[in-house]
Write a protein that holds these residues in place. Structure first.
Motif, PDB file in Angstrom:
ATOM      1  N   THR A 230       0.820  -1.223   0.000  1.00 28.39           N
ATOM      2  CA  THR A 230       0.000   0.000   0.000  1.00 28.39           C
ATOM      3  C   THR A 230       0.847   1.263   0.000  1.00 28.39           C
ATOM      4  OG1 THR A 230      -0.144  -0.028   2.429  1.00 28.39           O
ATOM      5  CG2 THR A 230      -1.895  -1.169   1.211  1.00 28.39           C
ATOM      6  N   ALA A 231       2.154   1.119  -0.227  1.00 30.24           N
ATOM      7  CA  ALA A 231       3.067   2.264  -0.119  1.00 30.24           C
ATOM      8  C   ALA A 231       2.701   3.387  -1.070  1.00 30.24           C
ATOM      9  CB  ALA A 231       4.509   1.805  -0.369  1.00 30.24           C
ATOM     10  N   GLY A 232       2.120   3.056  -2.212  1.00 33.44           N
ATOM     11  CA  GLY A 232       1.724   4.070  -3.186  1.00 33.44           C
ATOM     12  C   GLY A 232       0.252   4.403  -3.125  1.00 33.44           C
ATOM     13  N   GLY A 233      -0.393   4.047  -2.019  1.00 31.38           N
ATOM     14  CA  GLY A 233      -1.816   4.328  -1.872  1.00 31.38           C
ATOM     15  C   GLY A 233      -2.718   3.297  -2.532  1.00 31.38           C
ATOM     16  N   GLN A 234      -2.140   2.158  -2.933  1.00 32.56           N
ATOM     17  CA  GLN A 234      -2.936   1.137  -3.610  1.00 32.56           C
ATOM     18  C   GLN A 234      -3.956   0.501  -2.667  1.00 32.56           C
ATOM     19  OE1 GLN A 234       0.430   1.228  -3.418  1.00 32.56           O
ATOM     20  NE2 GLN A 234       1.396   0.454  -5.304  1.00 32.56           N
ATOM     21  N   LYS A 235      -5.040   0.075  -3.252  1.00 22.51           N
ATOM     22  CA  LYS A 235      -6.067  -0.643  -2.509  1.00 22.51           C
ATOM     23  C   LYS A 235      -5.937  -2.135  -2.788  1.00 22.51           C
ATOM     24  CE  LYS A 235      -9.416   3.152  -2.332  1.00 22.51           C
ATOM     25  NZ  LYS A 235      -8.463   4.194  -2.732  1.00 22.51           N
ATOM     26  N   GLY A 236      -6.621  -2.913  -1.935  1.00 23.17           N
ATOM     27  CA  GLY A 236      -6.528  -4.351  -2.116  1.00 23.17           C
ATOM     28  C   GLY A 236      -7.482  -5.097  -1.208  1.00 23.17           C
ATOM     29  N   VAL A 237      -7.376  -6.414  -1.260  1.00 25.80           N
ATOM     30  CA  VAL A 237      -8.209  -7.291  -0.437  1.00 25.80           C
ATOM     31  C   VAL A 237      -7.313  -8.360   0.171  1.00 25.80           C
ATOM     32  CG1 VAL A 237      -8.806  -8.702  -2.480  1.00 25.80           C
ATOM     33  CG2 VAL A 237     -10.218  -8.845  -0.411  1.00 25.80           C
ATOM     34  N   VAL A 238      -7.491  -8.604   1.449  1.00 25.79           N
ATOM     35  CA  VAL A 238      -6.761  -9.676   2.122  1.00 25.79           C
ATOM     36  C   VAL A 238      -7.770 -10.750   2.523  1.00 25.79           C
ATOM     37  CG1 VAL A 238      -5.083  -8.012   3.013  1.00 25.79           C
ATOM     38  CG2 VAL A 238      -6.977  -8.765   4.473  1.00 25.79           C
ATOM     39  N   ALA A 239      -7.267 -11.956   2.726  1.00 24.64           N
ATOM     40  CA  ALA A 239      -8.148 -13.064   3.113  1.00 24.64           C
ATOM     41  C   ALA A 239      -7.688 -13.659   4.428  1.00 24.64           C
ATOM     42  CB  ALA A 239      -8.169 -14.143   2.033  1.00 24.64           C
ATOM     43  N   THR A 240      -8.649 -14.027   5.234  1.00 25.28           N
ATOM     44  CA  THR A 240      -8.335 -14.726   6.475  1.00 25.28           C
ATOM     45  C   THR A 240      -7.916 -16.163   6.169  1.00 25.28           C
ATOM     46  OG1 THR A 240     -10.694 -15.254   6.709  1.00 25.28           O
ATOM     47  CG2 THR A 240      -9.852 -13.330   7.911  1.00 25.28           C
ATOM     48  N   ILE A 241      -7.436 -16.855   7.193  1.00 30.27           N
ATOM     49  CA  ILE A 241      -6.936 -18.218   7.048  1.00 30.27           C
ATOM     50  C   ILE A 241      -8.020 -19.198   7.468  1.00 30.27           C
ATOM     51  CG2 ILE A 241      -5.181 -19.860   7.827  1.00 30.27           C
ATOM     52  CD1 ILE A 241      -3.462 -17.375   8.519  1.00 30.27           C
ATOM     53  N   PRO A 242      -8.304 -20.192   6.649  1.00 32.13           N
ATOM     54  CA  PRO A 242      -9.302 -21.197   7.054  1.00 32.13           C
ATOM     55  C   PRO A 242      -8.831 -21.989   8.263  1.00 32.13           C
ATOM     56  CG  PRO A 242      -8.838 -21.314   4.696  1.00 32.13           C
ATOM     57  CD  PRO A 242      -7.792 -20.430   5.298  1.00 32.13           C
ATOM     58  N   VAL A 396     -16.181 -20.436  -6.294  1.00 33.02           N
ATOM     59  CA  VAL A 396     -16.871 -19.919  -5.112  1.00 33.02           C
ATOM     60  C   VAL A 396     -15.954 -18.982  -4.327  1.00 33.02           C
ATOM     61  CG1 VAL A 396     -18.032 -20.519  -2.968  1.00 33.02           C
ATOM     62  CG2 VAL A 396     -18.361 -21.948  -4.980  1.00 33.02           C
ATOM     63  N   ILE A 397     -14.699 -19.365  -4.159  1.00 38.81           N
ATOM     64  CA  ILE A 397     -13.747 -18.504  -3.446  1.00 38.81           C
ATOM     65  C   ILE A 397     -13.570 -17.178  -4.181  1.00 38.81           C
ATOM     66  CG2 ILE A 397     -11.260 -18.237  -3.060  1.00 38.81           C
ATOM     67  CD1 ILE A 397     -12.616 -19.469  -0.719  1.00 38.81           C
ATOM     68  N   ALA A 398     -13.526 -17.223  -5.506  1.00 36.34           N
ATOM     69  CA  ALA A 398     -13.425 -15.985  -6.284  1.00 36.34           C
ATOM     70  C   ALA A 398     -14.571 -15.050  -5.920  1.00 36.34           C
ATOM     71  CB  ALA A 398     -13.439 -16.301  -7.777  1.00 36.34           C
ATOM     72  N   ASN A 399     -15.761 -15.607  -5.750  1.00 33.21           N
ATOM     73  CA  ASN A 399     -16.919 -14.779  -5.391  1.00 33.21           C
ATOM     74  C   ASN A 399     -16.827 -14.237  -3.972  1.00 33.21           C
ATOM     75  OD1 ASN A 399     -18.084 -15.019  -7.895  1.00 33.21           O
ATOM     76  ND2 ASN A 399     -19.438 -16.710  -7.328  1.00 33.21           N
ATOM     77  N   VAL A 400     -16.202 -14.998  -3.064  1.00 33.30           N
ATOM     78  CA  VAL A 400     -15.980 -14.495  -1.699  1.00 33.30           C
ATOM     79  C   VAL A 400     -15.102 -13.244  -1.763  1.00 33.30           C
ATOM     80  CG1 VAL A 400     -14.962 -15.004   0.564  1.00 33.30           C
ATOM     81  CG2 VAL A 400     -16.298 -16.764  -0.625  1.00 33.30           C
ATOM     82  N   PHE A 401     -14.065 -13.291  -2.599  1.00 34.45           N
ATOM     83  CA  PHE A 401     -13.192 -12.126  -2.776  1.00 34.45           C
ATOM     84  C   PHE A 401     -13.951 -10.985  -3.455  1.00 34.45           C
ATOM     85  CE2 PHE A 401      -9.811 -15.073  -1.850  1.00 34.45           C
ATOM     86  CZ  PHE A 401      -8.738 -14.307  -1.431  1.00 34.45           C
ATOM     87  N   ILE A 402     -14.670 -11.301  -4.523  1.00 35.82           N
ATOM     88  CA  ILE A 402     -15.385 -10.267  -5.272  1.00 35.82           C
ATOM     89  C   ILE A 402     -16.419  -9.561  -4.402  1.00 35.82           C
ATOM     90  CG2 ILE A 402     -17.066  -9.925  -7.135  1.00 35.82           C
ATOM     91  CD1 ILE A 402     -15.491 -12.061  -8.737  1.00 35.82           C
ATOM     92  N   ASP A 403     -17.152 -10.327  -3.611  1.00 38.19           N
ATOM     93  CA  ASP A 403     -18.152  -9.720  -2.728  1.00 38.19           C
ATOM     94  C   ASP A 403     -17.499  -8.766  -1.729  1.00 38.19           C
ATOM     95  OD1 ASP A 403     -20.207 -11.073  -3.980  1.00 38.19           O
ATOM     96  OD2 ASP A 403     -20.340 -12.668  -2.482  1.00 38.19           O
ATOM     97  N   ALA A 404     -16.339  -9.172  -1.208  1.00 39.18           N
ATOM     98  CA  ALA A 404     -15.634  -8.307  -0.242  1.00 39.18           C
ATOM     99  C   ALA A 404     -15.143  -7.026  -0.909  1.00 39.18           C
ATOM    100  CB  ALA A 404     -14.470  -9.074   0.380  1.00 39.18           C
ATOM    101  N   ILE A 405     -14.623  -7.157  -2.123  1.00 35.08           N
ATOM    102  CA  ILE A 405     -14.134  -5.982  -2.862  1.00 35.08           C
ATOM    103  C   ILE A 405     -15.281  -5.023  -3.163  1.00 35.08           C
ATOM    104  CG2 ILE A 405     -13.113  -5.220  -5.049  1.00 35.08           C
ATOM    105  CD1 ILE A 405     -11.606  -7.958  -5.077  1.00 35.08           C
ATOM    106  N   ASN A 406     -16.373  -5.570  -3.674  1.00 37.68           N
ATOM    107  CA  ASN A 406     -17.521  -4.720  -4.021  1.00 37.68           C
ATOM    108  C   ASN A 406     -18.079  -3.987  -2.797  1.00 37.68           C
ATOM    109  OD1 ASN A 406     -17.384  -5.448  -6.715  1.00 37.68           O
ATOM    110  ND2 ASN A 406     -19.010  -6.987  -6.584  1.00 37.68           N
ATOM    111  N   ALA A 407     -18.153  -4.704  -1.689  1.00 35.68           N
ATOM    112  CA  ALA A 407     -18.709  -4.110  -0.476  1.00 35.68           C
ATOM    113  C   ALA A 407     -17.829  -2.987   0.066  1.00 35.68           C
ATOM    114  CB  ALA A 407     -18.900  -5.185   0.593  1.00 35.68           C
TER     115      ALA A 407
END
Length: 428
Positions: A230-242, A396-407
């Motif tokens: 995030t050093a350049g102000g970038q955004k992103g998504v992280v995932a928890t560990i199962p 399905v995991i892709a959608n878990v990420f996508i839903d988090a990003i959209n929200a």
């Protein structure tokens, strides 16, 4: 070719369920919101790379969840996304296992030899891949080993994408920082606890992958990752560990099933005995988790003290996560997740809660009319190694990420139609 036939007690755990008629969702929306997806990179381990069925091969690589996410990001301004695919001539990659037969519920798993090795038959180095990539998933990568330059020489999946000058001198953390990204996903940390669990909580001093990463060290190193990304102000998504103890690898071979199978062959059997992490020997319960590759031939063999059926000949500790070890694994997973959530929140990042998702999979859920659960082979989510994902599991995991990003960012990335992706491939 050598084949491995799983025992009848495994077959007893395999239940087939009929899926309801699928409903295909229509993607909607065309905005990136507050995010910039023009150059998306994916940081992670085997799950990110598309590893499945005990190996990394072309079909699995193509349906890795970052590839599915990137394809949907393209509708809201996402750019090119390249993965280090094996060529068609190397499509078996490192090798994997296939389901070659299923007779009366008993599966036969057959190794498919790899053809992606440049030094066969020793199979220690894969064919090199050169060129720019955005899927940076490396099987076996841990948060702690991401800062160890020697790991780039020891890990054939990492060595494969590096120049000769970088091998043994470049850390994964340094490598990630060479990518000029506008958006990132980060799913690291699974292996910081998984290797310990896979080895029955038996640590090997010469093998760092069998140890647990110190909790404080994990938090510090993960923070280093987020600071750099995030050093350049970038955004992103992280995932928890199962919760790694929730996967089929640890929940298919139940002690009660083993004992029932043993009694069928040896009516005198009264209990299944295990060696615990403390060195004690006791009767097993279903709170103790036995690894999926466990072979029961010894239990059914003849002799004065059959393996596992007498306290003088217990199942070895390396095959079992006893209930105290399970509690320890869960404690580390919870600690890592607490750090991940806290650090991500402080940076204003999206959080994909894969921990919560996999807990739902364990009990079973219905998505787009498709039933998904954590049953070995029939559940649809996990591949034949009982750890990594099927193409449907990746969707399905892709959608878990996508839903988090959209929200989080107000974007409207369309979700993936999971009905277009298979679970375990059954024999013809």
């Amino acid at each position: 070719m050598k084949k491995y036939i799983l025992n009848s007690f495994v077959a007893a755990a395999i239940l087939f369920t009929a899926a309801c008629k699928p409903e295909i969702e229509t993607p909607a929306g065309t905005t990136a919101g507050q995010a910039n997806f023009s150059k998306y990179i994916a940081i992670g381990n085997s799950l990110t790379s598309g590893y499945a069925d005990g190996g990394l091969y072309l079909e699995g690589q193509k349906v890795a969840y970052p590839n599915l996410i990137a394809a949907k990001m393209a509708t809201v301004g996402g750019g090119n996304f390249t993965s280090p695919f094996f060529t068609d001539a190397q499509s078996n990659g490192s090798g994997y296992i296939s389901l070659s037969a299923l007779v009366n519920g008993t599966p036969t798993l057959t190794p498919v030899p790899g053809n992606g090795w440049r030094d066969a038959p020793t199979n220690t180095r894969l064919f090199k891949y050169s060129g720019e990539i955005q899927n940076l998933g490396i099987p076996g990568m841990r948060v702690d080993l991401a800062f160890a330059p020697a790991f780039s020489a020891a890990n054939p999946f990492f060595e494969r994408i590096l120049t000769d000058a970088q091998v043994g001198a470049t850390t994964y953390f340094q490598y990630v920082q060479t990518k000029n990204h506008t958006f990132f996903s980060l799913w690291l940390g699974n292996n910081d606890v998984l290797g310990y669990a896979l080895n029955g909580a038996v640590t090997v001093p010469t093998d760092p992958t069998t140890t647990l990463t110190d909790k404080v060290n994990f938090s510090s190193l993960y923070a280093n990752f987020l600071n750099a990304l995030t050093a350049g102000g970038q955004k992103g998504v992280v995932a928890t560990i199962p919760d790694v103890t929730s996967i089929p690898y640890f929940n298919t071979v139940k002690p009660s099933l083993l004992l029932a199978a043993a009694k069928a062959a040896n009516p005198a059997a009264q209990a299944l005995f295990i060696q615990t992490g403390t060195g004690a020997v006791r009767a097993a319960t279903d709170e103790d988790l036995i690894r999926l590759p466990f072979q029961s031939a010894g239990l059914f063999g003849q002799g004065t003290i059959p393996y596992g059926l007498h306290p003088l000949n217990p199942i070895e500790n390396k095959w079992v996560l006893d209930k105290d070890e399970v509690a320890k694994v869960k404690d580390y997973v919870n600690s890592y997740n607490s750090s991940i959530k806290s650090l991500a929140t402080s940076k204003g990042l999206a959080i994909a809660d894969t921990y919560a998702y996999f807990n739902q999979v364990k009990t079973g859920l219905n998505i787009q009319g498709v039933g998904i659960n954590a049953a070995f082979i029939s559940g649809g989510a996990f591949s034949l190694d009982g750890i990594h994902l099927t193409p449907r599991g990746n969707a399905v995991i892709a959608n878990v990420f996508i839903d988090a990003i959209n929200a989080k960012y107000g974007s409207t990335i369309p979700t993936v139609d999971i009905t277009q992706y298979r679970g375990v491939k059954f024999p013809n």
